[in-house]
Design an enzyme around this catalytic site. Sequence first.
Site, PDB file in Angstrom:
ATOM      1  N   GLY A   1       1.081  -1.084  -0.320  1.00  0.00           N
ATOM      2  CA  GLY A   1       0.290   0.552   0.080  1.00  0.00           C
ATOM      3  C   GLY A   1       0.741   1.417   0.036  1.00  0.00           C
ATOM      4  O   GLY A   1       0.446   2.557   0.248  1.00  0.00           O
TER       5      GLY A   1
ATOM      6  N   ASN B   1       1.505   2.979  -2.968  1.00  0.00           N
ATOM      7  CA  ASN B   1       1.012   4.133  -3.223  1.00  0.00           C
ATOM      8  C   ASN B   1      -0.258   4.161  -2.575  1.00  0.00           C
ATOM      9  O   ASN B   1      -0.927   5.403  -2.950  1.00  0.00           O
ATOM     10  CB  ASN B   1       0.899   3.117  -4.613  1.00  0.00           C
ATOM     11  CG  ASN B   1       2.273   3.287  -5.183  1.00  0.00           C
ATOM     12  OD1 ASN B   1       1.977   4.433  -6.059  1.00  0.00           O
ATOM     13  ND2 ASN B   1       2.229   2.157  -5.727  1.00  0.00           N
TER      14      ASN B   1
ATOM     15  N   ILE C   1     -10.029  -6.518 -13.630  1.00  0.00           N
ATOM     16  CA  ILE C   1     -11.217  -5.960 -12.971  1.00  0.00           C
ATOM     17  C   ILE C   1     -12.203  -6.432 -14.132  1.00  0.00           C
ATOM     18  O   ILE C   1     -11.909  -6.563 -15.438  1.00  0.00           O
ATOM     19  CB  ILE C   1     -11.156  -4.408 -13.135  1.00  0.00           C
ATOM     20  CG1 ILE C   1     -10.287  -3.921 -12.404  1.00  0.00           C
ATOM     21  CG2 ILE C   1     -12.210  -3.628 -13.085  1.00  0.00           C
ATOM     22  CD1 ILE C   1     -10.554  -4.211 -11.058  1.00  0.00           C
TER      23      ILE C   1
ATOM     24  N   HIS D   1       1.789   1.234 -13.289  1.00  0.00           N
ATOM     25  CA  HIS D   1       2.011  -0.423 -13.989  1.00  0.00           C
ATOM     26  C   HIS D   1       3.976   0.098 -13.631  1.00  0.00           C
ATOM     27  O   HIS D   1       4.235   1.194 -13.539  1.00  0.00           O
ATOM     28  CB  HIS D   1       2.002  -0.088 -15.134  1.00  0.00           C
ATOM     29  CG  HIS D   1       2.366  -1.429 -15.399  1.00  0.00           C
ATOM     30  ND1 HIS D   1       2.176  -3.122 -15.356  1.00  0.00           N
ATOM     31  CD2 HIS D   1       3.923  -2.128 -16.706  1.00  0.00           C
ATOM     32  CE1 HIS D   1       3.161  -3.883 -15.443  1.00  0.00           C
ATOM     33  NE2 HIS D   1       4.076  -3.248 -16.029  1.00  0.00           N
TER      34      HIS D   1
ATOM     35  N   GLU E   1       6.811   6.339  -9.048  1.00  0.00           N
ATOM     36  CA  GLU E   1       5.405   6.126  -8.978  1.00  0.00           C
ATOM     37  C   GLU E   1       4.383   7.284  -8.049  1.00  0.00           C
ATOM     38  O   GLU E   1       3.771   7.182  -8.204  1.00  0.00           O
ATOM     39  CB  GLU E   1       5.629   4.221  -8.018  1.00  0.00           C
ATOM     40  CG  GLU E   1       5.573   3.230  -8.840  1.00  0.00           C
ATOM     41  CD  GLU E   1       5.410   1.737  -8.955  1.00  0.00           C
ATOM     42  OE1 GLU E   1       4.545   1.758  -7.816  1.00  0.00           O
ATOM     43  OE2 GLU E   1       6.086   0.681  -9.068  1.00  0.00           O
TER      44      GLU E   1
HETATM   45  C1  GRF Z   1       3.868  -1.189  -7.639  1.00  0.00           C
HETATM   46  O1  GRF Z   1       5.055  -0.816  -7.209  1.00  0.00           O
HETATM   47  C2  GRF Z   1       2.415  -0.869  -8.398  1.00  0.00           C
HETATM   48  O2  GRF Z   1       3.323   0.074  -9.204  1.00  0.00           O
HETATM   49  C3  GRF Z   1       2.220  -2.410  -9.081  1.00  0.00           C
HETATM   50  O3  GRF Z   1       2.308  -2.608  -7.327  1.00  0.00           O
HETATM   51  C4  GRF Z   1       3.402  -1.970  -6.694  1.00  0.00           C
HETATM   52  C5  GRF Z   1       1.451  -2.445  -6.251  1.00  0.00           C
HETATM   53  O4  GRF Z   1       2.990  -1.057  -4.301  1.00  0.00           O
HETATM   54  N1  GRF Z   1       1.065  -2.103  -9.747  1.00  0.00           N
HETATM   55  P1  GRF Z   1       2.678  -0.873  -3.082  1.00  0.00           P
HETATM   56  O5  GRF Z   1       1.499  -1.829  -2.561  1.00  0.00           O
HETATM   57  O6  GRF Z   1       1.561   1.004  -3.308  1.00  0.00           O
HETATM   58  O7  GRF Z   1       3.401  -0.644  -2.105  1.00  0.00           O
END
Ligand code: GRF
Length: 209
Positions: free
Chosen positions: A12, A14, A93, A109, A179
Site C-alpha cells: 500500500g 502508493n 477488473i 504499472h 510511482e
Molecule cells: C507497485 O509497484 C505498483 O506499480 C504495482 O504494484 C506495486 C504496489 O506497491 N502495480 P504498493 O502496494 O503500492 O507499495
Amino acid sequence: MKRLAVFASGRGSNFQAILEHIHNGLISATVGLCVTNNPQAGVIGIAEANGIPVKICLPKDFPDSHAFNETILNALIDSEIDFIILAGYLKLIGRQIVDRYSNKIINIHPALLPAFGGKGMYGHHVHDAVYQRGVKLSGATVHLVNNEYDAGPIVLQKAVSIEDAQSGEEIARRVLEIEHEIFPQAVKLLVDNRLEVNGSRVTILKEKK
Ligand code: GRF
C-alpha cells in the site's frame, strides 16, 4: 467532493502516497472505500488508520467471477464512488465494473508500457524481466483501465535510468519513487476531469483557472 475507491492487494505505499496528497490538499477528493482480495494486505491497516471502510473480497468465496465482480460493483455504488484507483491490485477488473466506470479507473504499472506489461507481469516479475533484458531505462506508467491487462490509454509516464542497477530489487526501488510521484499527479488529473480520451490517446487539458 469526488469519492475514490482504492483497490490494492499488497503493502500500500502508493495508497499512502495518494492519501498524503489528499491530506496536503493537492487532490480534492476523499477515499470512500478500500477493496482488497488479500486479507493480509498492508493496505487494510492503512485504510483503518485513516477511517476508510475496507471490503475484503476473495474470489474463492463466490460461485464465479460474475458474482465476485457484482458484489464489488454493488459496494462501489453503495459507497457512491466516482473513480477507482488500482494501486497494486492483482486481479483483472470485471467487465461490468469497467463498463460502469468507463474512463474512470486508473492503474499504476511499474514499467514503461507497452514494454514489460500484460498477464503475469506484476511485482518483482516486471523488474526481474527488465533487469534480464538489459534495458537502460525503466519507469512507471499510469493508464486508464479497459478489459485487458495493462492495455488502456496511457495518462502519464516517467522514466529513470537503470544503466548501473545491479538487480531487479534495485530497479524496483528506483521505479517506486517515480510511482509515488506520478500516481498522485494522475489521480489529481482524473478527479479534476482533465483527461480527454480519443481512442488510445489521452490529452491532458489545461487547468481551469
Ligand atoms: C507497485 O509497484 C505498483 O506499480 C504495482 O504494484 C506495486 C504496489 O506497491 N502495480 P504498493 O502496494 O503500492 O507499495
